[in-house]
Design an enzyme around this catalytic site. Structure first.
Site, mmCIF file in Angstrom:
data_model
loop_
_atom_site.group_PDB
_atom_site.id
_atom_site.type_symbol
_atom_site.label_atom_id
_atom_site.label_comp_id
_atom_site.label_asym_id
_atom_site.label_seq_id
_atom_site.Cartn_x
_atom_site.Cartn_y
_atom_site.Cartn_z
ATOM 1 N N LYS A 173 -5.773 -7.992 -8.763
ATOM 2 C CA LYS A 173 -5.882 -6.913 -9.646
ATOM 3 C C LYS A 173 -7.567 -7.128 -10.252
ATOM 4 C CE LYS A 173 -5.468 -5.094 -12.539
ATOM 5 N NZ LYS A 173 -7.186 -4.343 -13.454
ATOM 6 N N SER A 227 -7.898 -11.230 -22.141
ATOM 7 C CA SER A 227 -8.068 -11.213 -24.353
ATOM 8 C C SER A 227 -6.821 -12.076 -24.294
ATOM 9 C CB SER A 227 -8.265 -10.656 -24.430
ATOM 10 O OG SER A 227 -6.562 -9.189 -23.600
ATOM 11 N N GLY A 231 -2.768 -11.191 -22.429
ATOM 12 C CA GLY A 231 -2.131 -12.509 -21.583
ATOM 13 C C GLY A 231 -1.109 -12.943 -22.491
ATOM 14 N N GLU A 250 -5.402 -17.817 -18.754
ATOM 15 C CA GLU A 250 -7.187 -18.418 -19.531
ATOM 16 C C GLU A 250 -7.644 -17.296 -20.593
ATOM 17 O OE1 GLU A 250 -8.657 -21.157 -19.989
ATOM 18 O OE2 GLU A 250 -7.014 -22.214 -18.250
ATOM 19 N N CYS A 284 -16.134 -17.086 -22.141
ATOM 20 C CA CYS A 284 -15.477 -17.002 -23.031
ATOM 21 C C CYS A 284 -15.473 -18.747 -23.906
ATOM 22 C CB CYS A 284 -13.958 -17.454 -22.220
ATOM 23 S SG CYS A 284 -14.100 -18.405 -20.947
ATOM 24 N N GLN A 331 -17.809 -2.372 -25.422
ATOM 25 C CA GLN A 331 -17.855 -3.720 -26.103
ATOM 26 C C GLN A 331 -19.243 -3.774 -27.142
ATOM 27 O OE1 GLN A 331 -15.838 -7.195 -25.592
ATOM 28 N NE2 GLN A 331 -17.453 -7.258 -27.125
ATOM 29 N N GLU A 383 -12.195 -13.637 -31.740
ATOM 30 C CA GLU A 383 -12.989 -13.737 -31.212
ATOM 31 C C GLU A 383 -14.463 -12.135 -30.778
ATOM 32 O OE1 GLU A 383 -12.076 -12.948 -27.038
ATOM 33 O OE2 GLU A 383 -13.183 -14.951 -26.408
#
Ligand code: NAD
Length: 481
Positions: A173, A227, A231, A250, A284, A331, A383
């Site tokens: 996906k 993110s 996660g 990750e 990242c 973003q 972040e």
């Protein structure tokens, strides 16, 4: 709307009536393509196809798997310019970066083609007389993959290649924002000779397709990159499912780059500007916290500003562009929000941060550099995931190390120094999965482990031979001779 680019389910391209437009962030008038939006039913069909393919694929010979992965690698590398262009067009990184990423995907498939031939086992003497012990690795089963938008071909590649190499079946996906590169990769693999159902692609929304993947009882493992917030949900769903799923996450970073007084100034500036701002800061592993010793601080800031003046922000596909646009409006809004937060917290914006107008409508932002920030400010702790970096001034190496480690993340870190003593100490004591000396925190090799610690990662490492910890399961067999 019927999309020309469809899902791959059981070896057939299948599309519903629901489609989404893939928009070029360098020119929002440019539609890269229309891509099917899958449903939970499509996902269930994909898992059923993977389940049907698994017995034969997991028992295929290493040679069969090698041939397919190698063929895919050859096609990716032969088409790297075209694939890189598609990637840059849909994601907004520069053409050089897009071609570099496509090349990396080809190299990843070549590496894992070789891994098909290298999987061994162990024979161990038993503690009991007359008994032999064999330790072998087997495929885990059906692996679901959920990927982010910032590496549209490399991340699907470094998940799919090891999964297939060790006999797993896959349901991918990809990120909703950049389905084009994932579609092209799956098309290449299917034509390279994969049996029907060994690899399935279901594009669509995380909350629909992703969620159905997490909940499906026949999926044995989930490999997720994205993110921290998503996660956590992924991990919780994997544990709640029956049977529980193996999971690998990750996630984000707030990667520190330490610059000591004894650093080579030119090297430090290149490392910082590249690590913080190239690929529009959408990595990242980007160096978003620059931790600079007092003696070099002012010279470093001045040299960074000079360097940034020569950086060209423009259409990702234009020759001469160093930094492309931000990936999309949401973003961009997040980046602007953090620029405002940093100002409100007392940070001093010494370069950039403003929207830029170019020939075409796109999400152009001048890289933003803040000074006079502390490690307690939100700009140092959260972040941003854009071309925004801040400098924290420190008095000595010990304070630099303490500040570098004072974060809930632990993906990558870096130090610029000419001192062997400090470089060695930093490599040993930095709380990150990847540590760089006189190199940008972003930019890694494809044949060695990738991943972090603390809030950045969960579960076994990705990439290189270490990927087998996730994509295989160990069996211990005892035989009475
Ligand atoms: P995201 O978490 O928003 O989305 C990642 C994927 O999860 C997408 O495919 C999305 O559709 C899917 N998803 C969303 N909600 C879901 C749900 N409820 N169930 C299942 N799937 C769901 O992340 P993003 O914005 O695409 O990517 C940016 C993030 O990825 C950043 O935090 C970045 O640091 C991280 N990232 C990490 C690495 C790494 O290796 N550590 C690499 C690249 C990106």
């Amino acid at each position: 709307m019927n999309a020309p680019f469809k899902n791959l389910i059981a070896g057939e391209w299948a599309g519903g009536s629901n489609a989404s437009r893939n928009i070029n962030p360098s020119n929002t008038n440019d539609v890269v393509g229309e891509y099917t939006q899958g449903s939970a039913e499509d996902l269930n069909n994909a898992v059923a196809a993977a389940k049907a393919a698994f017995p034969a694929w997991s028992r295929s010979t290493p040679q069969e798997r090698y041939d397919i992965l190698k063929k895919a690698s050859d096609e990716i590398l032969a088409r790297k310019d075209e694939l890189g262009r598609l990637l840059s067009r849909e994601e907004g990184k520069t053409l050089a970066e897009g071609i570099g990423e496509a090349t990396r995907a080809g190299q990843v498939f070549a590496f894992f083609a070789g891994e098909c031939l290298r999987l061994g086992g162990e024979m161990v003497p038993s503690v009991r007389p007359g008994v032999g012990v064999e330790i072998t690795r087997e495929a885990v089963g059906i692996v679901g993959m959920i990927t982010p938008w910032n590496f549209p071909i490399a991340i699907p590649a470094w998940k799919i290649a090891p999964a297939l190499a060790w006999g797993n079946c896959v349901v991918l996906k990809p990120a909703d924002l950049v389905p084009g590169s994932a579609w092209a990769l799956v098309d290449i693999l299917q034509r390279a000779g994969l049996p029907k159902g060994a690899l399935n692609l279901v594009m669509g929304r995380g909350s629909v397709v992703g969620q159905a993947l997490l909940e499906h009882k026949d999926v044995s493992a989930i490999s997720f990159t994205g993110s921290v917030g998503t996660g956590r949900k992924v991990a919780a769903a994997c544990i709640a499912s029956n049977p529980m799923k193996k999971v690998q996450l990750e996630m984000g970073g707030k990667n520190p780059l330490v610059v000591l007084d004894d650093a080579d100034l030119k090297v430090a500036v290149e490392v910082a500007v590249n690590g913080a701002f190239f690929s529009t800061g959408q990595r990242c592993t980007a160096s978003s916290r620059l931790i600079v010793q007092a003696g070099i601080h002012d010279k470093f800031v001045e040299a960074c500003i000079e360097r940034l003046k020569s950086v060209v922000v423009d259409d990702a596909l234009k020759a001469g562009t160093h930094i492309g646009p931000v990936v999309d409006q949401s973003q961009l809004d997040q980046n602007l929000k953090y620029i405002q937060i940093a100002k409100d917290e007392g940070g001093k914006l010494v370069f950039g941060g403003e929207l830029l107008k170019r020939d075409t409508p796109g999400f152009y932002l001048a890289p933003a550099l803040f000074t006079e920030t502390t490690n307690a400010m939100r700009i140092s702790r959260e972040e941003v995931f854009g071309p925004v970096a801040n400098i924290v001034r420190v008095k000595d190496y010990d304070e630099a190390l303490a500040v570098a480690n004072d974060t809930e993340f632990g993906l990558s870190s870096g130090i610029c120094t000419t001192s062997l003593k400090h470089a060695t100490h930093f490599k040993r004591n930095s709380e990150a999965g990847m540590v760089m000396v006189n190199l940008p925190t972003a930019g890694v090799d494809y044949h060695v482990p990738f991943g972090g610690r603390k809030g950045s990662s969960y579960g076994p490492r990705e990439q290189g031979a270490y990927a087998k910890e996730f994509y295989t399961t160990v069996k211990t067999a005892y035989t009475l001779a």
